[in-house]
Design a protein around this motif. Structure first.
Motif, mmCIF file in Angstrom:
data_model
loop_
_atom_site.group_PDB
_atom_site.id
_atom_site.type_symbol
_atom_site.label_atom_id
_atom_site.label_comp_id
_atom_site.label_asym_id
_atom_site.label_seq_id
_atom_site.Cartn_x
_atom_site.Cartn_y
_atom_site.Cartn_z
ATOM 1 N N ASN A 1 0.995 -7.609 6.224
ATOM 2 C CA ASN A 1 1.899 -6.596 6.263
ATOM 3 C C ASN A 1 3.348 -6.847 6.806
ATOM 4 N N ARG A 2 3.447 -7.958 6.994
ATOM 5 C CA ARG A 2 4.954 -8.691 7.493
ATOM 6 C C ARG A 2 5.121 -8.414 8.955
ATOM 7 N N VAL A 3 4.075 -8.139 9.570
ATOM 8 C CA VAL A 3 4.120 -7.589 10.876
ATOM 9 C C VAL A 3 4.033 -8.871 12.179
ATOM 10 N N ALA A 4 5.040 -9.249 12.726
ATOM 11 C CA ALA A 4 5.121 -10.321 13.587
ATOM 12 C C ALA A 4 4.072 -10.183 14.434
ATOM 13 N N ASP B 1 -3.190 1.838 3.790
ATOM 14 C CA ASP B 1 -2.464 1.744 5.231
ATOM 15 C C ASP B 1 -1.207 1.856 5.204
ATOM 16 N N GLY B 2 -0.535 2.571 4.181
ATOM 17 C CA GLY B 2 1.079 2.777 4.277
ATOM 18 C C GLY B 2 1.726 1.712 4.216
ATOM 19 N N TYR B 3 1.162 0.366 3.795
ATOM 20 C CA TYR B 3 2.122 -0.481 3.425
ATOM 21 C C TYR B 3 1.962 -1.035 1.911
ATOM 22 N N ASP C 1 3.887 1.106 -2.982
ATOM 23 C CA ASP C 1 4.660 1.070 -4.115
ATOM 24 C C ASP C 1 4.157 -0.316 -4.886
ATOM 25 N N HIS C 2 3.021 -0.971 -4.826
ATOM 26 C CA HIS C 2 2.208 -2.008 -5.148
ATOM 27 C C HIS C 2 1.093 -1.933 -4.945
ATOM 28 N N ILE C 3 0.105 -2.966 -5.851
ATOM 29 C CA ILE C 3 -1.481 -2.963 -5.702
ATOM 30 C C ILE C 3 -1.527 -4.486 -5.354
ATOM 31 N N HIS C 4 -2.218 -4.580 -3.962
ATOM 32 C CA HIS C 4 -2.684 -6.026 -3.544
ATOM 33 C C HIS C 4 -4.018 -6.278 -4.026
ATOM 34 N N ILE C 5 -4.150 -7.656 -4.531
ATOM 35 C CA ILE C 5 -5.499 -8.095 -4.942
ATOM 36 C C ILE C 5 -5.452 -9.569 -4.213
ATOM 37 N N ASP C 6 -6.719 -10.003 -3.951
ATOM 38 C CA ASP C 6 -7.083 -11.178 -3.425
ATOM 39 C C ASP C 6 -8.553 -11.490 -3.579
ATOM 40 N N LEU C 7 -8.728 -12.795 -3.090
ATOM 41 C CA LEU C 7 -10.237 -13.225 -3.399
ATOM 42 C C LEU C 7 -10.797 -13.590 -1.769
ATOM 43 N N ALA C 8 -10.513 -12.969 -0.866
ATOM 44 C CA ALA C 8 -10.817 -13.205 0.574
ATOM 45 C C ALA C 8 -12.291 -13.356 0.720
ATOM 46 N N GLU C 9 -12.757 -14.330 1.385
ATOM 47 C CA GLU C 9 -14.075 -14.419 1.848
ATOM 48 C C GLU C 9 -14.516 -13.714 2.836
ATOM 49 N N ARG C 10 -15.667 -12.920 2.812
ATOM 50 C CA ARG C 10 -16.297 -12.276 3.824
ATOM 51 C C ARG C 10 -17.584 -12.228 3.807
ATOM 52 N N ARG C 11 -18.261 -12.017 4.964
ATOM 53 C CA ARG C 11 -19.680 -12.085 5.423
ATOM 54 C C ARG C 11 -20.485 -11.147 4.387
ATOM 55 N N GLY C 12 -21.278 -11.766 3.625
ATOM 56 C CA GLY C 12 -22.286 -10.865 2.784
ATOM 57 C C GLY C 12 -21.551 -10.618 1.572
ATOM 58 N N LEU D 1 -13.330 -4.872 -0.492
ATOM 59 C CA LEU D 1 -12.688 -3.834 0.000
ATOM 60 C C LEU D 1 -11.877 -3.049 -0.869
ATOM 61 N N CYS D 2 -12.141 -1.750 -1.437
ATOM 62 C CA CYS D 2 -11.296 -1.259 -2.355
ATOM 63 C C CYS D 2 -10.815 0.090 -1.847
ATOM 64 N N GLN D 3 -9.645 0.131 -1.909
ATOM 65 C CA GLN D 3 -9.075 1.379 -1.120
ATOM 66 C C GLN D 3 -7.480 1.618 -1.976
ATOM 67 N N TRP D 4 -7.711 2.768 -2.912
ATOM 68 C CA TRP D 4 -6.670 2.754 -3.747
ATOM 69 C C TRP D 4 -6.718 4.373 -4.360
ATOM 70 N N ASP D 5 -6.056 5.306 -3.730
ATOM 71 C CA ASP D 5 -6.090 6.737 -3.937
ATOM 72 C C ASP D 5 -5.272 6.949 -5.133
#
Length: 357
Positions: free
Chosen positions: A184-187, A245-247, A250-261, A265-269
């Protein structure tokens, strides 16, 4: 037992032999040392000597003092002396052909920090089944696996969606791809999947009829947005949109992050359109309306008591009685009326306290 050294020599005669033997051994060693140079001199004539240097041979360069101080470098094997070529293409790179996408390879990015990654491509366009090109504007740098997932998503899900709307897909609005930054471009935040070249931000899709499908606009048909949501959450491990998350409003973020099991994570209202808002001010008076008449001021009259309040009002106000008096007669003093005393409340009689024994 007492005895002297002389008696000991007479008693043990081998002492004399021992002293004689040691002297003989010393003499033999001296003779051998003297004979060694002579033997070396006699055998030196039989050692073969090298042939004399020919006159036409080139002169040998003598090493300079600076080069003489440097140690001689060991010779490298022939395999190490060859220049290192590019690594062989991966299985993903071989599968992502020009018939699927226009995605030239990009050299591996290493750093700063954990940014970058191997097996990178620059996804410029996706080729549909009918050989139609759907460009990404602008093109995005990402890993080969991510580019393959985006190409399959466009070819399998988004192209049929455009066909169901009576048009064709002509462009994908790319908002962001590879960017070495935190979440989210947070330092100081954790490294984003954009920094690993494993994510893509999308704003919308453009169709051949001039219309577009804005994924975060409330005015976009809800059914179309829900269809895009289901397809994204099926193919990608992370989907973030409005309400996450408020960030990502105005766009949709998609990725292929590897997680346990293989956790996703799908959060879009998908929000409904906003209701129409009534105007805050009244409409302006038309120019052809007749002029307004000014109202005459109305005299204010005291409010009249209601029938229920009339007896109480009459009792509250006592009329003044005028008493006729003769001239010169003193006016009687006004009689002061005593206020009626309020009856005292009688205390309740308590029974006498019992006597405790």
């Amino acid at each position: 037992m007492k005895f002297s050294a002389g008696k000991a020599v007479r008693k043990w005669a081998f002492w004399r032999w021992g002293r004689g033997q040691s002297g003989a051994a010393a003499m033999l060693a001296v003779l051998l040392l003297a004979a060694t140079p002579a033997q070396a001199y006699l055998t030196a004539g039989r050692v073969p000597l090298p042939m004399p240097r020919p006159a036409e041979a080139p002169e040998v360069e003598q090493p300079t003092p600076a080069d003489a101080d440097k140690p001689a470098e060991p010779e490298k094997p022939a395999a190490e002396q060859r220049p290192a070529g590019p690594p062989p293409p991966s299985a993903c790179r071989l599968a992502l052909t020009d018939a699927i996408a226009i995605a030239p390879s990009v050299p591996d990015i290493k750093g700063p920090g954990a940014c970058g990654g191997p097996d990178l491509v620059h996804l410029e366009a996706v080729i549909l089944a009918d050989k139609t090109r759907v460009p990404l504007k602008p093109g995005g740098t990402m890993r080969c696996a991510m580019a393959t997932a985006v190409a399959d998503w466009i070819r399998t899900d988004m192209a049929p969606l455009a066909a169901s709307l009576g048009t064709r897909l002509v462009e994908l609005d790319n908002f962001d791809s590879f960017d070495c930054r935190g979440r989210n471009r947070v330092a100081g935040a954790k490294l984003s999947e954009h920094g690993r070249a494993n994510a893509l931000d999308i704003r919308g899709l453009k169709f051949g009829n001039g219309q577009s499908l804005a994924l975060t606009e409330r005015d976009t048909p809800r059914a179309s947005r829900e269809q895009v949501l289901r397809s994204m959450c099926t193919r990608f491990s992370t989907v973030l949109g409005p309400g996450s998350d408020g960030y990502h409003e105005d766009h949709i973020h998609i990725d292929l992050a590897e997680r346990r099991g293989n956790y996703k994570l799908c959060q879009w209202d998908v929000w409904d359109p906003l209701p129409p808002i009534a105007p805050l001010l009244p409409a302006e008076r038309p120019a052809d309306a007749p002029p307004r008449e000014s109202a005459e001021p109305v005299a204010q009259t005291p409010p009249q008591p209601t029938p229920a309040e009339q007896p109480a009002a009459a009792a509250a106000v006592e009329p003044e009685v005028e008493v006729e008096q003769e001239a010169g007669e003193p006016r009687p003093a006004p009689v002061k009326r005593k206020a009626k005393a309020k009856p005292r409340k009688r205390r309740a009689e308590h029974p006498p306290f019992p006597i405790f024994r």
